[in-house]
Enzyme design. Structure first.
Site, PDB file in Angstrom:
ATOM      1  N   GLY A  39     -64.542 -40.845  25.555  1.00  0.00           N
ATOM      2  CA  GLY A  39     -65.467 -41.904  25.953  1.00  0.00           C
ATOM      3  C   GLY A  39     -65.438 -42.089  27.457  1.00  0.00           C
ATOM      4  N   ALA A  40     -66.104 -43.124  27.929  1.00  0.00           N
ATOM      5  CA  ALA A  40     -66.168 -43.389  29.361  1.00  0.00           C
ATOM      6  C   ALA A  40     -64.781 -43.764  29.901  1.00  0.00           C
ATOM      7  CB  ALA A  40     -67.152 -44.511  29.640  1.00  0.00           C
ATOM      8  N   GLU A  41     -63.955 -44.336  29.042  1.00  0.00           N
ATOM      9  CA  GLU A  41     -62.679 -44.873  29.506  1.00  0.00           C
ATOM     10  C   GLU A  41     -61.471 -44.041  29.100  1.00  0.00           C
ATOM     11  OE1 GLU A  41     -62.505 -47.571  31.423  1.00  0.00           O
ATOM     12  OE2 GLU A  41     -64.676 -47.877  31.327  1.00  0.00           O
ATOM     13  N   ALA A  42     -61.592 -43.361  27.962  1.00  0.00           N
ATOM     14  CA  ALA A  42     -60.382 -42.723  27.434  1.00  0.00           C
ATOM     15  C   ALA A  42     -60.668 -41.443  26.667  1.00  0.00           C
ATOM     16  CB  ALA A  42     -59.651 -43.707  26.516  1.00  0.00           C
ATOM     17  N   ILE A  88     -59.083 -39.212  23.482  1.00  0.00           N
ATOM     18  CA  ILE A  88     -58.228 -39.384  22.315  1.00  0.00           C
ATOM     19  C   ILE A  88     -57.913 -37.990  21.773  1.00  0.00           C
ATOM     20  CG2 ILE A  88     -57.995 -40.488  20.049  1.00  0.00           C
ATOM     21  CD1 ILE A  88     -58.718 -42.539  22.157  1.00  0.00           C
ATOM     22  N   ASP A 148     -63.656 -55.992  21.268  1.00  0.00           N
ATOM     23  CA  ASP A 148     -64.677 -54.973  20.978  1.00  0.00           C
ATOM     24  C   ASP A 148     -64.671 -54.706  19.469  1.00  0.00           C
ATOM     25  OD1 ASP A 148     -66.638 -53.057  21.352  1.00  0.00           O
ATOM     26  OD2 ASP A 148     -65.251 -51.494  22.007  1.00  0.00           O
ATOM     27  N   LYS A 191     -53.708 -41.406  23.497  1.00  0.00           N
ATOM     28  CA  LYS A 191     -54.868 -42.032  24.143  1.00  0.00           C
ATOM     29  C   LYS A 191     -54.587 -42.077  25.628  1.00  0.00           C
ATOM     30  CE  LYS A 191     -57.998 -45.992  24.168  1.00  0.00           C
ATOM     31  NZ  LYS A 191     -58.576 -47.080  23.367  1.00  0.00           N
TER      32      LYS A 191
HETATM   33  N1  LIG Z   1     -54.736 -43.915  15.764  1.00  0.00           N
HETATM   34  C1  LIG Z   1     -55.845 -43.242  15.475  1.00  0.00           C
HETATM   35  N2  LIG Z   1     -55.936 -42.507  14.344  1.00  0.00           N
HETATM   36  C2  LIG Z   1     -57.062 -41.818  14.044  1.00  0.00           C
HETATM   37  N3  LIG Z   1     -58.162 -41.790  14.821  1.00  0.00           N
HETATM   38  C3  LIG Z   1     -58.139 -42.494  15.966  1.00  0.00           C
HETATM   39  C4  LIG Z   1     -56.983 -43.260  16.359  1.00  0.00           C
HETATM   40  N4  LIG Z   1     -57.256 -43.853  17.545  1.00  0.00           N
HETATM   41  C5  LIG Z   1     -58.512 -43.475  17.862  1.00  0.00           C
HETATM   42  N5  LIG Z   1     -59.062 -42.672  16.937  1.00  0.00           N
HETATM   43  C6  LIG Z   1     -60.416 -42.066  16.953  1.00  0.00           C
HETATM   44  O1  LIG Z   1     -60.898 -41.980  18.277  1.00  0.00           O
HETATM   45  C7  LIG Z   1     -62.034 -42.822  18.469  1.00  0.00           C
HETATM   46  C8  LIG Z   1     -61.990 -43.494  19.834  1.00  0.00           C
HETATM   47  O2  LIG Z   1     -60.784 -44.230  19.964  1.00  0.00           O
HETATM   48  P1  LIG Z   1     -60.762 -45.662  20.672  1.00  0.00           P
HETATM   49  O3  LIG Z   1     -59.350 -46.123  20.798  1.00  0.00           O
HETATM   50  O4  LIG Z   1     -61.710 -46.579  19.957  1.00  0.00           O
HETATM   51  O5  LIG Z   1     -61.284 -45.307  22.141  1.00  0.00           O
HETATM   52  P2  LIG Z   1     -62.540 -45.790  22.984  1.00  0.00           P
HETATM   53  O6  LIG Z   1     -61.962 -46.814  23.920  1.00  0.00           O
HETATM   54  O7  LIG Z   1     -63.008 -44.553  23.687  1.00  0.00           O
HETATM   55  O8  LIG Z   1     -63.562 -46.373  22.042  1.00  0.00           O
HETATM   56  C9  LIG Z   1     -62.006 -43.821  17.299  1.00  0.00           C
HETATM   57  O9  LIG Z   1     -63.286 -44.298  16.952  1.00  0.00           O
HETATM   58  C10 LIG Z   1     -61.384 -42.983  16.195  1.00  0.00           C
HETATM   59  O10 LIG Z   1     -62.367 -42.192  15.573  1.00  0.00           O
HETATM   60 MG   LIG Z   2     -63.438 -47.576  20.364  1.00  0.00          MG
END
Ligand SMILES: Nc1ncnc2c1ncn2[C@@H]1O[C@H](COP(=O)(O)OP(=O)(O)O)[C@@H](O)[C@H]1O
Ligand SMILES: [Mg+2]
Length: 220
Positions: free
Chosen positions: A25-28, A30, A135, A43
């Protein structure tokens, strides 16, 4: 997206096996990884070129730290969140448990019976502890059809000492998200509220605030 993206760390972790990039994403970023034999997620908050490097460093460090802190608070309030394995400030990275499931939004669209009352209870527990998510869309709640467990993720926009407005925004975002995925949205939102009211004394105050937030949106 780069052809073959790699997980870049200043202080590489020896016992880590990178499997795949789950999201950028724009911030992170995964990443799904194997961490000391565990199914885990890295992350990593990404650099912002438009900020002064030292400022950017500090902002990213404080945001990842805040996210971990809010996850700890959420867990002690009884809200299911991934287990935190490690926080590596120098890399603006946290390593957390991988949750095998799908996003609640996708689960509802795919026709799974998702227990929204339980989601409401979790939100109520969080708010009772003074914590907001910031969020709270149905993309930031994961659901396992096998175990029927939920997992709340992505607390980076949350607050620790939340106002009624912060709480109202959480519920409002939840409501909006439900409207966008289902053709019977108000009933679904009502299920969330049922659980929310059951665990949180201040529920009515928040629900009133949601109405205000919505009327503000309409007349803007
Ligand atoms: N602990 C986790 N286990 C499985 N999938 C994850 C986990 N954390 C993140 N994800 C996947 O990565 C996506 C983006 O993570 P998220 O923390 O929401 O970051 P962002 O800040 O970019 O939205 C989530 O919608 C999910 O699909
Ligand atoms: Mg998210």
């Amino acid at each position: 997206m780069k052809e073959n993206p790699t997980l870049e760390l200043d202080s590489p972790i020896i016992d880590i096996e990178v499997k795949e990039l789950l999201s950028r994403g724009a911030e992170a970023e995964i990443w799904r990884v194997n961490w000391f034999g565990r199914d885990a997620v890295v992350k990593k908050r990404v650099k912002k070129g438009y900020r002064h490097p030292r400022l950017d460093d500090n902002i990213r460090k404080s945001r990842i730290k805040k996210e971990v802190k809010l996850m700890v608070l959420a867990r002690s309030a009884g809200v299911p969140v991934p287990i935190i394995y490690d926080l590596r400030l120098e890399d603006k990275t946290m390593i957390i448990q991988y949750f095998n499931g799908l996003r609640v939004m996708d689960a509802i669209n795919d026709g799974y019976e998702v227990d929204l009352k339980t989601i409401g209870k979790h939100i109520g527990r969080l708010h009772k502890a003074g914590v907001t998510h910031g969020d709270l869309t149905t993309s930031n709640i994961l659901f396992s059809p096998e175990s029927e467990n939920f997992c709340f993720i992505d607390f980076s926009l949350g607050e620790q000492e939340s106002s009624i407005e912060d709480m109202g925004v959480d519920l409002h975002l939840m409501r909006e998200a439900l409207i966008s995925v289902h053709d019977n949205p108000l009933e679904l939102y009502e299920e969330v509220l049922e659980g929310y009211r059951e665990v949180f004394n201040g529920a009515e105050g928040t629900i009133e605030r949601v109405k205000k937030i919505e009327s503000r949106g309409r007349y803007q």
